[in-house]
Enzyme design. Structure first.
Site, PDB file in Angstrom:
ATOM      1  N   ASP A  98       5.958 -67.859  -6.469  1.00 54.70           N
ATOM      2  CA  ASP A  98       5.889 -67.906  -5.009  1.00 54.70           C
ATOM      3  C   ASP A  98       4.551 -68.434  -4.489  1.00 54.70           C
ATOM      4  O   ASP A  98       4.157 -68.148  -3.373  1.00 54.70           O
ATOM      5  CB  ASP A  98       6.151 -66.503  -4.449  1.00 54.70           C
ATOM      6  CG  ASP A  98       6.456 -66.522  -2.958  1.00 54.70           C
ATOM      7  OD1 ASP A  98       7.001 -67.532  -2.489  1.00 54.70           O
ATOM      8  OD2 ASP A  98       6.120 -65.546  -2.270  1.00 54.70           O
ATOM      9  N   CYS A 100      29.799 -62.409  -1.611  1.00 56.40           N
ATOM     10  CA  CYS A 100      29.637 -61.745  -0.318  1.00 56.40           C
ATOM     11  C   CYS A 100      30.965 -61.525   0.394  1.00 56.40           C
ATOM     12  O   CYS A 100      31.112 -60.592   1.180  1.00 56.40           O
ATOM     13  CB  CYS A 100      28.710 -62.566   0.587  1.00 56.40           C
ATOM     14  SG  CYS A 100      26.965 -62.489   0.121  1.00 56.40           S
ATOM     15  N   CYS A 146      31.940 -59.903   4.173  1.00 51.94           N
ATOM     16  CA  CYS A 146      30.930 -58.943   4.632  1.00 51.94           C
ATOM     17  C   CYS A 146      29.849 -59.647   5.453  1.00 51.94           C
ATOM     18  O   CYS A 146      29.342 -60.706   5.076  1.00 51.94           O
ATOM     19  CB  CYS A 146      30.288 -58.253   3.431  1.00 51.94           C
ATOM     20  SG  CYS A 146      28.967 -57.095   3.854  1.00 51.94           S
ATOM     21  N   CYS A 200      24.489 -57.711   6.605  1.00 54.52           N
ATOM     22  CA  CYS A 200      23.096 -58.160   6.675  1.00 54.52           C
ATOM     23  C   CYS A 200      22.818 -58.930   7.961  1.00 54.52           C
ATOM     24  O   CYS A 200      21.708 -58.863   8.509  1.00 54.52           O
ATOM     25  CB  CYS A 200      22.736 -59.009   5.462  1.00 54.52           C
ATOM     26  SG  CYS A 200      23.735 -60.496   5.244  1.00 54.52           S
ATOM     27  N   CYS A 203      20.499 -57.097  11.823  1.00 53.80           N
ATOM     28  CA  CYS A 203      19.225 -57.680  12.235  1.00 53.80           C
ATOM     29  C   CYS A 203      18.899 -57.311  13.683  1.00 53.80           C
ATOM     30  O   CYS A 203      19.663 -57.629  14.592  1.00 53.80           O
ATOM     31  CB  CYS A 203      19.246 -59.201  12.085  1.00 53.80           C
ATOM     32  SG  CYS A 203      17.676 -59.979  12.564  1.00 53.80           S
ATOM     33  N   CYS A 251      10.138 -56.165   6.998  1.00 60.20           N
ATOM     34  CA  CYS A 251      11.389 -55.609   7.518  1.00 60.20           C
ATOM     35  C   CYS A 251      12.431 -55.689   6.410  1.00 60.20           C
ATOM     36  O   CYS A 251      12.683 -56.766   5.863  1.00 60.20           O
ATOM     37  CB  CYS A 251      11.849 -56.380   8.752  1.00 60.20           C
ATOM     38  SG  CYS A 251      13.411 -55.794   9.457  1.00 60.20           S
ATOM     39  N   CYS A 255      22.828 -54.187   2.196  1.00 56.21           N
ATOM     40  CA  CYS A 255      23.700 -54.935   1.290  1.00 56.21           C
ATOM     41  C   CYS A 255      24.504 -53.975   0.397  1.00 56.21           C
ATOM     42  O   CYS A 255      23.923 -53.130  -0.295  1.00 56.21           O
ATOM     43  CB  CYS A 255      22.865 -55.872   0.421  1.00 56.21           C
ATOM     44  SG  CYS A 255      23.843 -56.822  -0.773  1.00 56.21           S
TER      45      CYS A 255
END
Length: 375
Positions: free
Chosen positions: A137, A191, A194, A197, A201, A244, A251
Site C-alpha cells: 500500500d 455478494c 445483498c 454495505c 453508509c 469508519c 458484511c
C-alpha cells in the site's frame, strides 16, 4: 520454470507464508486485469478520489503492474486476517468513547506485513533466481483487484476485498516477480443481491455498487483530508475519531472472520475503548507516545484533535466544555476551528458570549468562518 518445479516452489512458499502469519495466498498474472486502466480513468474523471492528488499523478502506473516494473510476470498476493474481537458497530452508541477503525487498533500494518513479505520474497529469489519486489500500500499498485484475480476473494459492493474465510478483514501485500508462475483461479463474486454495505453508509458515499466516492466518505475525511471536516459530514461522524468500519462491519461474510489462529493479529487494549475526555487532553508528545507504531500517528496531532473535537461536539455532553474551550487557544487553526464547532454544539450561549472577543484576536480566516458557520 517446469511445472513440477513450479508446484514444488509454490508449496514451499505457501508453507513459509503460513509460518510467517499470512492467512491467504494466491497468484495472478501481472497482466490479469486489463480492465483496470479504464476503470481507474473513469473514477478519476468523476472526481471520486477527492483531493488525493497522488492517485491522479500515478494513474499511468497504477492501472498496470507492468508499468511499475515492466519485467514483472506474476504477482503473489498475501493476506492477514485482522478481524476484530467484537463488532465495531456496537461502539457507535457510546458517545463518550473514541471509535478507532479496526485496522488501526493494531500495530501499523505496513510494518507488520513488509518484513514478512521481504522474507518470503527472499526465499522466492533464492530458490528461483528470479527478480522480486514487495509492495504494501505504499506504491501505485491496485492490490484489491489483483487479489481478486489471485483468488483471495472478490471485491464487494463496498469496493473492499471480501473473503469466504475472513470476510472484509484482510490486510493485503504483494510480491511482484519476473518468474512465470501458474496463476490461481480468480475469485467469484458472492455478494448476490445483498446491499447491506451500501445501505449502512451514513453519508451515502456509494454512488453505485462497487463504486466509492471519497468526497462523501467518513474514513477519507478522518484519515486523508488535511483541512477542516466539511460541515455536512460532522454530525454523521458520531464518535469516529479515526476511520469508519460501517460498510465492512455489516458484511454477512464476516461471520467466518472469527476463525482464530495463533498468529492472528490482536488489537491494542488501549485503542479498544479510549475516552474522548482523555484524547482531547493529549499534547503532541503524549499523542506520539500513545500512538507510537500505530497508523493513527501518521495523521498528526492537529488532525487527530480535529477529529476528537468533532466527536465531542456530537456527544451532547456538557462535561467537555472546559476542555473544548482550552482548545480555542491551540496553536493549530485546524484545532481551533473544530473547537469552535464543538463549543457551539455543546453550549451555544457560551459561544455567543465569547465570540466577539475571540474574533478580535483571530487572524486565520478559516477559524473566523467557524464562528458564523452552521452547526
Amino acid at each position: 520454470m517446469a511445472t513440477d518445479a513450479a508446484e514444488k516452489l509454490i508449496a514451499e512458499l505457501k508453507t513459509r507464508a503460513e509460518a510467517l502469519g499470512f492467512d491467504a495466498f494466491g497468484i495472478a498474472r501481472a497482466d490479469s486485469r486489463p480492465d483496470l486502466p479504464e476503470k481507474l480513468s473513469h473514477a478519476l474523471a468523476a472526481g471520486w478520489h477527492a483531493d488525493m492528488v497522488w492517485m491522479a499523478e500515478t494513474e499511468a502506473r497504477r492501472g498496470d503492474p507492468r508499468r511499475l516494473w515492466d519485467e514483472a510476470r506474476s504477482v503473489i498476493l498475501l493476506g492477514i486476517n485482522y478481524g476484530p474481537e467484537a463488532d465495531p458497530m456496537t461502539l457507535l452508541a457510546e458517545s463518550d468513547i473514541g471509535n478507532i477503525s479496526a485496522y488501526a487498533r493494531n500495530r501499523d500494518y505496513h510494518d507488520i506485513i513488509k518484513g514478512r513479505l521481504k522474507e518470503l520474497a527472499g526465499l522466492l529469489a533464492r530458490r528461483s533466481g528470479a527478480g522480486v519486489k514487495v509492495f504494501v500500500d505504499t506504491a501505485p499498485l491496485m492490490e484489491k483487484p489483483l487479489a481478486e484475480a489471485a483468488g483471495l476473494g472478490w471485491q464487494g459492493k463496498h469496493s473492499v476485498l471480501v473473503s469466504r474465510q475472513f470476510g472484509s478483514w484482510l490486510f493485503l501485500g504483494a510480491i511482484l516477480t519476473t518468474l512465470d508462475l501458474p496463476p490461481d483461479a480468480p475469485g467469484k463474486d458472492n455478494c448476490g443481491s445483498c446491499t447491506r454495505c451500501l445501505d449502512i453508509c451514513p453519508t451515502n458515499a456509494f454512488p453505485a455498487p462497487f463504486r466509492l466516492d471519497a468526497r462523501k466518505c467518513l474514513a477519507y475525511y478522518s484519515v486523508e483530508h488535511k483541512d477542516q471536516i466539511p460541515r455536512e459530514f460532522r454530525r454523521p461522524m458520531g464518535n469516529r475519531v479515526y476511520g469508519c468500519d460501517d460498510c465492512l462491519a455489516v458484511c454477512p461474510w464476516n461471520k467466518f472472520a472469527s476463525v482464530s489462529r495463533e498468529a492472528r493479529l490482536r488489537s491494542r487494549p488501549e485503542f479498544e475503548r479510549p475516552s474522548l475526555a482523555d484524547l482531547v487532553r493529549l499534547d503532541d508528545a503524549a499523542f506520539r507516545d500513545l500512538f507510537s507504531g500505530s497508523p493513527v500517528k501518521r495523521i498528526g496531532h492537529a488532525r487527530f484533535l480535529r477529529n476528537v473535537l468533532i466527536c465531542i461536539g456530537n456527544s451532547d455532553n456538557c462535561a467537555y466544555i472546559d476542555a473544548v474551550e482550552k482548545r480555542l487557544d491551540d496553536a493549530s487553526p485546524l484545532v481551533r476551528g473544530a473547537a469552535i464547532w464543538a463549543l457551539r454544539r455543546l453550549d451555544p450561549d457560551r459561544a455567543d458570549t465569547i465570540r466577539q472577543a475571540r474574533l478580535a484576536l483571530e487572524q486565520d480566516e478559516t477559524v473566523r468562518a467557524e464562528w458564523d458557520g452552521a452547526v
